[in-house]
Structures are given as C-alpha cells and as structure tokens.
Scaffold this active site. Structure first.
Site, short mmCIF file in Angstrom:
data_model
loop_
_atom_site.label_atom_id
_atom_site.label_comp_id
_atom_site.label_asym_id
_atom_site.label_seq_id
_atom_site.Cartn_x
_atom_site.Cartn_y
_atom_site.Cartn_z
N GLU A 314 -7.03 -52.45 -3.50
CA GLU A 314 -7.63 -53.08 -2.33
C GLU A 314 -8.38 -52.08 -1.45
OE1 GLU A 314 -7.94 -56.14 -1.51
OE2 GLU A 314 -6.58 -57.18 -2.88
N SER A 315 -7.74 -50.95 -1.14
CA SER A 315 -8.30 -50.08 -0.09
C SER A 315 -8.33 -48.60 -0.45
CB SER A 315 -7.45 -50.22 1.17
OG SER A 315 -6.16 -49.68 0.90
#
Ligand code: GLU
Length: 482
Positions: A314-315
């Site tokens: 995700e990040s």
C-alpha cells in the site's frame, strides 16, 4: 516318581517356544504384506520432507510446495491419506527412512553416487545443475582456484557436501554448515555478507534469487543432475514398482508439468530492482512499525507478516503516504473507511495499521464460507484492493467459463476481463481495473514470503546464540555427516 509341577510348566513353555521358533518363518510368510499393501491397508502414505519454497511450506496454515503437491498426487493415486513429516535436517530424513518412520522422502533430493549405495530412488521428475554463488560487489570467482580466503559452507548431508568431498581440488577450504541451516539460510547469509560462498541447486536458487538481490551465480559445477524421491533400500520392490507406474502415467506427467510451471517458471520471480528496495525498507522503515503489525496480528488473528506485506504494497511503509485520490497512511485507507473504523488520524501509523488490519479481517471474515484457505486470503486481498462487488463479478465470469469460482488461480485469470466492455457489460458492477488485484495479490504474497523467510532466519539465529552454537559450526568431518 512324582513329577514336580513346575517342571511340566517349564516343559510346556519350552515346547511352545520351540514351536513358535519353528513356525515363525511360516507365520511371517502368511501374514506378510508388501510395503505397498501395508500403506494401502493402513490408508496412509508417510512422506518425509523439509521446509523450503520448492519443497513444502505452510501458508496461512495451509500446506503448499512442489514436493507437497506431488506427494499429494501420489497419495490420491493410491487412494490413501497423505501424512507429511517435515524435518529440519537431511540426516533426520535419512534416519526416518531407515527406521521405517516414513515410506519415502520427497525433499528435492539429488540422486548421487554415494546416496545410491545406501538408498533407492524413484524415477527422476526434475533435474538441476549445482552452482556456486557469491555476493555481488566482491570479485566473481570463475572456478575453485579463485575462492582465495573466502569461506565456503554447504548444507550438512547435502548433495553439495558430497560433491565437494569428491570434486574439490586440493587446497580449497570448505565447511559443512551448522546442521539446522537450510540452503535458503545459507543463500541469505551470502546475501548479508556473513558468508562468502555456498552451493545451490540452480532450480532452487532461480526461484528464490529475487529475494536475495545481492547474490549472483559465480560458476556451474555440475551438468544437470537428476532429482527424485528417496526410499529405503529393501528387498521388497512394491513401492518402487508403484512409483514407476505413477510417474509413467500420462495424466500425471501432465500434472507435473503444471506444477513445475506454477512453482519454477520465470513469472514467479520478483522484479530484482523492486526487491532491492524492499530489502532496504525492511531494515529502515519496518522496525518502527513492526510492533504495531504484531499487535494488530494478535487482535485480528491475521499473521503479522501478511499485514506488513499489505502495508508495504500500500505505502512502502511510509506513514505519510498520500495517493492522488486522497487515500493516506501506511494502510492507505480512504476517509470514509477510516471514519467507519473510528480512526481520528490516518497518518498515525498505529491507527492506520490497527484499523487497516481490522478492516481486512472483516473482509476476510465476510467472504462466502465455501472459500477455503489459502485461496480465501487471496480473495480477501483482491476484495480489499478492487472491492467485493468486482471480485464477485469475476467469480461469475469464471463460473460461466466452466472454471472454478472458488479457486484463486481460476478467478485471477478472469479478473482482467473486467476491463473489456464485452465482459463487464454482462455483470453487475461493470468496469474494473481487473489487472490490479492480480498484481496486488501476487506482490503481497511475495513480500509476505520474504518476511517469513526473514523471521525464520531470525529464529535460527536466536536459537544459535542461545545455545552458543558458534562452536558447532566448526567444520565436521564429512564421512561422519553424510
Ligand atoms: N538437492 C539438494 C540435495 O539433494 C538439496 C538442496 C537444494 O535444494 O539445494 O541435497
């Protein structure tokens, strides 16, 4: 003359023993079962293996691995249950065969001349070269003469140890690694710069190479050598015959090709550049977040490695990450999702991780009952990425195509159709970027795999330092260890 009562009892005993002694071979003969019959009457095939990505592993509690699946095919072929017994050391595998604790060993074992004097092998189902690997940045050795002072360690009791014992030119200093170290642990130590060289099966190295970006093959030591299942040496050849039939079966050969494609093909390898960054981030960005992942794992029952892998996808474990569409934080939650989870600040890593984990666990839990692990987790990941509605649409397309809507392998082949009007117009939720969840799930599986490897390595290292095992890593004399 009175006969002493104990005398007649003793006599009787002696006669019974004599009778047993005389008739024993006959009794054994009439109750004799072949090994194969014994497996069938007991309804269980006992298979020895070791844990590695090419042999056997547990993913979310579910077994997988090339050897596992092949053994399962054979157990099904015999119509019996498969009992896998996983050992940490090759020596334990050999002992289990000798002591009849297991019927065969399926562990990526190479057929070697030395092993052939002590064991039987089934038909070979794969071949592999042996390579020497080194760490990039160091000078690449072109042959044994170039190894210099570098330390070369190989897995105890492996085909590699046997190779070195027979092939190495004089003067090359090599060592058998501590008994608990697997090939992967050794590759990892080369990657980390803790060891200079090791030997690997090219097949095993190729699929794991992406996880060890600093390791390179230096030179090849052998032509491809056959790999096969190992059996105890015995007169009874029933199991050998059964294996010959099994491996000769055309359908089985076809299935084996499919397994090879799934476990060893090019597409299974992670992009090297990505992986280099991943490794760096594991050292720099993960440590401050790790406790939150572990806490979230305890709260949700989802493994911390899976949660951390989602966070990475995700990040890249950046708590301040923001996407152009406004999702934020380690787990990249939307404002709406964050609110529904009661989060006050998405960029707070604790909130993001624990909230994201709860959200994922909820999706995982609400999937239809019939979706079984490990696929259930892949479906949950896909739903987390593309939404449950689109996932359901893809499952419908899968079913329409006559494939299995409960199998991730089948559904992932149909998800990309949701980008084409001709398909998405026929389902309820319309267009979706169907390629994305496929890549998403694949990446997360790979990151998780790498995190699990790392955890395993940490556990081995902890064990070693606890038992002061440094001393036991001193070279052992090979004849005793083979
Ligand atoms: N083929 C090796 C052996 O037979 C197993 C180790 C490996 O997978 O590299 O000992």
């Amino acid at each position: 003359m009175l006969t002493h009562p104990t005398f007649s009892i003793r006599n009787l005993l002696a006669m019974t023993l004599l009778a047993l002694f005389l008739f024993a071979p006959f009794l054994a003969y009439i109750s004799h079962q072949t090994v194969l019959e014994a497996i069938q009457s007991r309804g269980e095939l006992r298979v020895a293996t070791r844990q590695s990505p090419t042999t056997y592993f547990l993913e979310e509690g579910e077994p997988g691995g090339f050897e596992y699946e092949l053994a399962k095919l054979y157990a099904d072929h015999l119509g019996v249950k498969l009992k896998i017994i996983s050992y940490n050391r090759l020596q334990e595998i050999y002992d289990s065969l000798r002591l009849n604790n297991t019927h065969l060993a399926a562990a990526g074992l190479t057929i070697t001349p030395e092993r052939q004097t002590r064991f039987e092998f089934g038909p070979s189902y794969m071949e592999s070269k042996t390579q020497l690997i080194y760490r990039s940045g160091n000078k690449r050795p072109k042959g044994f003469d170039d190894l210099g002072e570098g330390r070369l360690e190989v897995m105890a009791n492996s085909s590699h140890a046997e190779l070195l014992a027979t092939l190495t030119p004089e003067g090359v200093d090599w060592h058998v690694a501590d008994g608990d170290l697997e090939v992967l642990d050794l590759i990892s130590r080369v990657d980390e710069g803790e060891l200079d060289y090791t030997l690997v099966d090219a097949t095993e190295f190729t699929i794991n190479r992406a996880f060890f970006p600093r390791v390179r093959p230096a030179f090849t030591i052998t032509e491809p050598q056959p790999i096969a299942w190992m059996l105890k040496q015995q007169r009874d050849t029933s199991l050998q015959h059964s294996l010959s039939n099994f491996f000769a079966d055309e359908e089985i050969q076809h299935a084996i090709e499919g397994l090879k494609e799934r476990y060893f093909s090019r597409s299974q390898r992670l992009n090297l550049v990505d992986n280099l960054t991943f490794r760096r981030h594991m050292e720099t960005r993960l440590p401050p977040l790790r406790d939150w992942f572990q806490q979230a794992a305890e709260e949700t029952g989802i493994s911390w490695q899976l949660l951390a892998a989602i966070g990475y996808q995700e990040s890249h474990w950046n708590p301040r990450a923001v996407s152009p569409t406004g999702v934020r934080g380690v787990m990249m939650l939307t404002q709406t999702t964050a609110r529904s989870l009661g989060l006050t600040k998405r960029t707070d890593p604790e909130q993001s991780i624990r909230g994201g984990a709860r959200y994922f666990a909820g999706i995982h839990k609400r999937l239809p009952e019939r979706l079984q692990e490990p696929d259930r987790t892949y479906f949950a990941l896909a739903a987390y990425n593309v939404g449950r509605g689109h996932l359901e649409d893809a499952r419908i397309l899968t079913e329409r195509a006559g494939k299995n809507p409960d199998s991730w392998e089948d559904v992932k082949a149909h998800l990309p159709l949701l980008t084409q009007a001709k398909w998405y117009k026929t389902v309820k939720h319309g267009f979706a970027r169907g390629h994305e969840p496929v890549v998403y799930v694949r990446n997360i599986r790979r990151y998780r795999h790498q995190l699990m490897l790392e955890s395993r390595l940490e556990a081995v290292q902890q064990q070693q330092s606890a038992s002061g095992a440094a001393a036991s890593r001193l070279p052992e004399a090979l004849p005793n260890t083979l």
